[in-house]
Design a protein around this motif. Structure first.
Motif, PDB file in Angstrom:
ATOM      1  N   MET A   1       0.853  -0.645   0.114  1.00  0.00           N
ATOM      2  CA  MET A   1      -0.424  -0.012   0.040  1.00  0.00           C
ATOM      3  C   MET A   1       0.881   0.887   0.028  1.00  0.00           C
ATOM      4  SD  MET A   1      -2.902   0.667  -0.481  1.00  0.00           S
ATOM      5  CE  MET A   1      -3.282   2.466  -0.082  1.00  0.00           C
ATOM      6  N   ARG A   2       1.657   1.323   0.767  1.00  0.00           N
ATOM      7  CA  ARG A   2       2.834   2.482   1.630  1.00  0.00           C
ATOM      8  C   ARG A   2       3.290   2.497  -0.389  1.00  0.00           C
ATOM      9  NH1 ARG A   2       5.359   5.309   4.913  1.00  0.00           N
ATOM     10  NH2 ARG A   2       4.486   4.145   6.390  1.00  0.00           N
ATOM     11  N   LYS A   3       3.951   1.245  -1.102  1.00  0.00           N
ATOM     12  CA  LYS A   3       4.783   1.559  -2.352  1.00  0.00           C
ATOM     13  C   LYS A   3       3.510   2.724  -2.987  1.00  0.00           C
ATOM     14  CE  LYS A   3       4.790  -1.693  -5.678  1.00  0.00           C
ATOM     15  NZ  LYS A   3       5.256  -3.075  -6.000  1.00  0.00           N
ATOM     16  N   TYR A   4       1.907   1.253  -3.449  1.00  0.00           N
ATOM     17  CA  TYR A   4       1.691   2.818  -4.795  1.00  0.00           C
ATOM     18  C   TYR A   4       1.383   4.109  -4.164  1.00  0.00           C
ATOM     19  CZ  TYR A   4       0.918  -2.043  -6.267  1.00  0.00           C
ATOM     20  OH  TYR A   4       1.450  -3.356  -6.994  1.00  0.00           O
ATOM     21  N   VAL A   5       1.385   3.829  -2.900  1.00  0.00           N
ATOM     22  CA  VAL A   5       1.017   5.800  -2.467  1.00  0.00           C
ATOM     23  C   VAL A   5       1.976   6.254  -3.013  1.00  0.00           C
ATOM     24  CG1 VAL A   5       0.614   7.363  -0.581  1.00  0.00           C
ATOM     25  CG2 VAL A   5      -0.529   5.081  -0.464  1.00  0.00           C
ATOM     26  N   ASN A   6       3.684   5.665  -2.687  1.00  0.00           N
ATOM     27  CA  ASN A   6       4.730   6.001  -3.320  1.00  0.00           C
ATOM     28  C   ASN A   6       4.711   6.516  -4.335  1.00  0.00           C
ATOM     29  OD1 ASN A   6       5.756   6.836  -0.431  1.00  0.00           O
ATOM     30  ND2 ASN A   6       7.369   5.272  -0.436  1.00  0.00           N
ATOM     31  N   LEU A   7       4.178   5.281  -5.350  1.00  0.00           N
ATOM     32  CA  LEU A   7       4.514   5.787  -6.891  1.00  0.00           C
ATOM     33  C   LEU A   7       3.769   6.871  -7.347  1.00  0.00           C
ATOM     34  CD1 LEU A   7       4.396   2.099  -8.195  1.00  0.00           C
ATOM     35  CD2 LEU A   7       6.122   3.668  -8.291  1.00  0.00           C
ATOM     36  N   ALA A   8       2.311   6.756  -7.011  1.00  0.00           N
ATOM     37  CA  ALA A   8       1.437   7.671  -7.493  1.00  0.00           C
ATOM     38  C   ALA A   8       2.215   9.158  -7.342  1.00  0.00           C
ATOM     39  CB  ALA A   8       0.084   7.535  -6.200  1.00  0.00           C
TER      40      ALA A   8
END
Lengths: 169, 115
Positions: A1-8
């Protein structure tokens, strides 16, 4: 989840950088600073191949829709350039070259991809434009590589500090 | 920076140098100036040879030097064509309206369209 927030967040940064740099005038026509390339470079180093490809494709699509050149010649040129640059950067990253070298080669390959499309669509004489682009990409590639290196250093330091307190980015 | 990074940098510089040399050589090959009198092509001038050309029975004298072409003398009354200076690009043709003369620089094939 944290990864996708960072990617966004990275995607948002790269879109803003792309649009902002399209307003910056440059001496060589068609050459850009390639600030958005910093983000792609960071994604390669921080996450991996799949994530950086996703970031690149989404960035090109969204920026072209926002700037209004979707499915026109500059769009094809930036798709080809971006994919060439990404391929080259991933390859050199795989062989553990220094980040500035990776960035330089990426910038050069970006030009190659763009000129390739220009030769096919516009005219073979577009090839004569490449030396100028190669020279400017040496300069811009160095800058983007340098910025990405500084960012990775800072991130590593912050991660180390927060590891002591039990938090991670 | 490790040793092989510098080797890669060397290769990059070599690559750029090579590209510049190759395009220079090719570029010099096909530079020609086409001289039109109204609609007729009366002369095709190689820009790599420094020379003076006298055309239209000596009314106009063209000069080629250092890969550029210009009008040296003309018998028209305004001498605008002489003031247009030397050109080596297709974007800067030299026109002499009183003599019906246009000098256009071009490669062998069509020009690059940017758009």
């Amino acid at each position: 989840m944290r990864k996708y927030v960072n990617l966004a967040m990275l995607l948002a940064i790269s879109i803003v950088l792309s649009i902002v740099e399209s307003f910056i005038p440059t001496i060589v026509v068609g050459a850009k600073l390639g600030l958005a390339n910093i983000v792609i470079l960071l994604a390669i180093y921080m996450y991996g191949i799949k994530e950086s490809l996703l970031l690149l494709v989404l960035r090109i699509l969204i920026v072209s829709l926002l700037l209004g050149n979707f499915l026109s010649i500059p769009f094809y040129m930036s798709v080809a350039g971006g994919l060439c640059a990404l391929g080259m950067m991933i390859l050199l990253k795989f062989f553990h070259f220094h980040i500035i070298c990776v960035s330089l080669s990426g910038a050069l390959c970006h030009g190659i991809g763009q000129i390739f499309i220009a030769v096919i669509i516009i005219a073979p004489e577009a090839l004569y434009y490449y030396p100028l682009m190669a020279l400017t990409s040496l300069f811009t590639g160095f800058i983007t590589g340098f910025i990405a290196r500084q960012f990775l250093n800072i991130r590593k330091k912050a991660n180390d500090e927060e590891n002591e307190t039990g938090l991670t980015i | 920076m490790k040793k092989r990074d510098f080797i890669l940098l060397g290769f990059i510089c070599l690559f750029i140098g090579l590209i510049i040399c190759l395009t220079r050589i090719n570029n010099q090959k096909e530079r020609y100036a086409y001289v039109y009198h109204y609609d007729d092509l009366i002369m095709k001038i190689d820009l790599n040879v420094d020379k003076k050309y006298s055309i239209l029975d000596g009314e106009v004298v063209l000069l080629v030097s250092k890969g550029k072409i210009g009008v040296l003398e003309s018998d028209c009354k305004d001498h605008l064509c002489e003031d247009m200076g030397m050109t080596n690009t297709s974007g800067h043709p030299i026109i002499c309206v009183p003599n019906g003369l246009s000098i256009i620089v071009s490669g062998e094939s069509r020009d690059v369209i940017v758009g």
